[in-house]
Design a protein around this motif. Structure first.
Motif, mmCIF file in Angstrom:
data_model
loop_
_atom_site.group_PDB
_atom_site.id
_atom_site.type_symbol
_atom_site.label_atom_id
_atom_site.label_comp_id
_atom_site.label_asym_id
_atom_site.label_seq_id
_atom_site.Cartn_x
_atom_site.Cartn_y
_atom_site.Cartn_z
ATOM 1 N N GLN A 308 -2.233 32.978 -48.540
ATOM 2 C CA GLN A 308 -3.548 32.634 -49.081
ATOM 3 C C GLN A 308 -3.510 31.364 -49.918
ATOM 4 O OE1 GLN A 308 -4.496 36.230 -51.195
ATOM 5 N NE2 GLN A 308 -4.998 37.382 -49.345
ATOM 6 N N GLN A 309 -2.480 31.201 -50.702
ATOM 7 C CA GLN A 309 -2.372 30.040 -51.571
ATOM 8 C C GLN A 309 -1.746 28.832 -50.885
ATOM 9 O OE1 GLN A 309 -3.753 29.791 -54.401
ATOM 10 N NE2 GLN A 309 -4.142 31.889 -55.031
ATOM 11 N N LYS A 310 -1.281 29.014 -49.664
ATOM 12 C CA LYS A 310 -0.609 27.950 -48.913
ATOM 13 C C LYS A 310 0.649 27.471 -49.643
ATOM 14 C CE LYS A 310 -4.977 26.481 -46.846
ATOM 15 N NZ LYS A 310 -4.751 27.295 -45.649
ATOM 16 N N TRP A 311 1.353 28.435 -50.257
ATOM 17 C CA TRP A 311 2.613 28.144 -50.918
ATOM 18 C C TRP A 311 3.763 28.361 -49.955
ATOM 19 C CZ3 TRP A 311 1.388 31.711 -55.678
ATOM 20 C CH2 TRP A 311 0.512 31.039 -56.537
ATOM 21 N N ASP A 312 4.799 27.531 -50.053
ATOM 22 C CA ASP A 312 6.023 27.755 -49.290
ATOM 23 C C ASP A 312 6.875 28.799 -50.015
ATOM 24 O OD1 ASP A 312 5.132 25.792 -47.631
ATOM 25 O OD2 ASP A 312 6.784 24.398 -47.993
ATOM 26 N N ASP A 313 7.544 29.656 -49.231
ATOM 27 C CA ASP A 313 8.471 30.625 -49.807
ATOM 28 C C ASP A 313 9.749 29.875 -50.176
ATOM 29 O OD1 ASP A 313 9.997 32.763 -50.523
ATOM 30 O OD2 ASP A 313 9.807 33.859 -48.635
ATOM 31 N N PHE A 314 10.015 29.781 -51.457
ATOM 32 C CA PHE A 314 11.154 28.999 -51.931
ATOM 33 C C PHE A 314 11.969 29.871 -52.873
ATOM 34 C CE2 PHE A 314 12.963 25.482 -54.610
ATOM 35 C CZ PHE A 314 13.611 24.797 -53.600
ATOM 36 N N TYR A 315 12.533 30.963 -52.320
ATOM 37 C CA TYR A 315 13.129 31.977 -53.183
ATOM 38 C C TYR A 315 14.625 31.807 -53.370
ATOM 39 C CZ TYR A 315 13.623 36.332 -55.676
ATOM 40 O OH TYR A 315 13.860 37.255 -56.665
#
Length: 343
Positions: A308-315
């Motif tokens: 929804q937020q158009k964030w990349d998963d950067f875990y």
């Protein structure tokens, strides 16, 4: 010229269906804390306090409230989660509070990120980021460059041509001084053959303030995370000229905005965000916090939030997060020196 205005996968199986995390604490405290722990650690045992070290409406605030919603709606814990804001000085005021006032309190967590790494340097903060306890990085987000809908600029090249020819004619605005937004402006200036030190940049302590300034005409162009401007892009109030990642993304207009590289400038930059805890917590408490954030990261609620937020998963968590925080501090300090924001 800068004006400052105030303003979770590797351990996902741990306690995956148990709201209250119980971990055995073993070994020494690697978190920088100075208290030892033995035996099981229950966490959380009371309300979880999550600080956004900026004004409401910005990326850290959105991240904190998205974490709050995923933790509570997903029933990942059986305690409440409260978000509060401590704005100012690129998050270093919040960092100071976490390191001093909240020392040893494992129920106090803070959202931070690339902006704070730069803010510590540019604000000459007496409190350093390595005094906090690293927990995890959680997201990365492309930056977007926008202009008001009635702006004569329809491409990034048009904007940068004027910024090169007459730096004083362009009022840039974004987050705190020395943060991701200003770093991007400086990198753009260098790529365009302009003097980064000549760029007029107005720094705001929260996304709400920079949006208002852009809409009122005080700013020629705004720079921020893609999620912060998507509402204004979607309603047609601002126009996205370019994004800072490797591929174009839709920031609200229905079609992907071009990348900065596609616009002719060899610049890429991702704004990452993470979580830290206060110093003085035990090894067991740090492990329990990390397990909770691991659990959050593995949840369906958080996956939906990323989309929804158009964030990349950067875990990254644990030792990987510790190493990343250290390397980023060195990298960003170097970049700030290149564009004249650090000695």
């Amino acid at each position: 010229m800068t004006t400052i205005r105030t303003g979770l996968r590797r351990r996902a199986a741990i306690a995956a269906s148990v709201p209250l995390l119980v971990l055995a604490a073993t070994g020494c405290n690697k978190s920088g804390g100075d208290s030892a722990a033995s035996g099981p650690v229950k966490y959380p045992t009371k309300s979880l306090q999550l600080m956004a070290p900026a004004a409401p409406g910005g990326g850290w605030d959105i991240t904190a409230r998205s974490m709050q919603k995923s933790l509570t709606d997903g029933k990942l814990i059986d305690q409440s989660v409260e978000v509060y804001n401590v704005p100012g000085a690129a998050g270093t005021l919040g960092l100071s509070q976490l390191v001093t006032k909240n020392r040893g309190d494992a129920h106090q967590l803070m959202v931070m990120g690339l902006v704070m790494v730069g803010g510590v340097v540019t604000n000459k903060s007496p409190v350093k980021l390595d005094q906090a306890t690293p927990i995890a990085t959680i997201t990365a987000e492309q930056e977007v460059i926008v202009v008001p809908a009635n702006s004569r600029y329809t491409t990034l090249k048009q904007l940068m041509d004027d910024a090169k020819a007459n730096p004083a004619s362009i009022n840039w605005g974004g987050g705190s001084a020395g943060g991701t937004d200003q770093i991007l402006v400086g990198l753009l200036a260098k790529a365009a053959g302009a003097d980064p030190k000549a760029m007029k940049y107005v720094a705001y302590s929260g996304g709400g303030e920079s949006k208002a300034a852009l809409l009122s005409g005080d700013l020629t162009a705004g720079v921020s995370g893609a999620s912060e401007f998507k509402d204004l892009v979607a309603t047609g109030k601002v126009r996205a000229l370019a994004v800072s990642g490797t591929t174009g993304v839709d920031v609200g207009a229905g079609t992907p905005a071009p990348t900065i590289k596609e616009s002719g400038y060899d610049v890429e930059l991702m704004n990452w965000r993470g979580i830290v805890a206060p110093p003085g917590i035990s090894a067991g408490e740090k492990a329990a916090i990390t397990a909770l954030v691991d659990k959050l990261h593995a949840s369906e609620q958080w996956k939906q939030t990323l989309a929804q937020q158009k964030w990349d998963d950067f875990y990254k968590s644990g030792d990987e997060a510790v190493a990343f925080f250290k390397s980023e501090n060195e990298r960003i300090t170097g970049v700030l020196g290149d564009i004249g924001l650090a000695k």
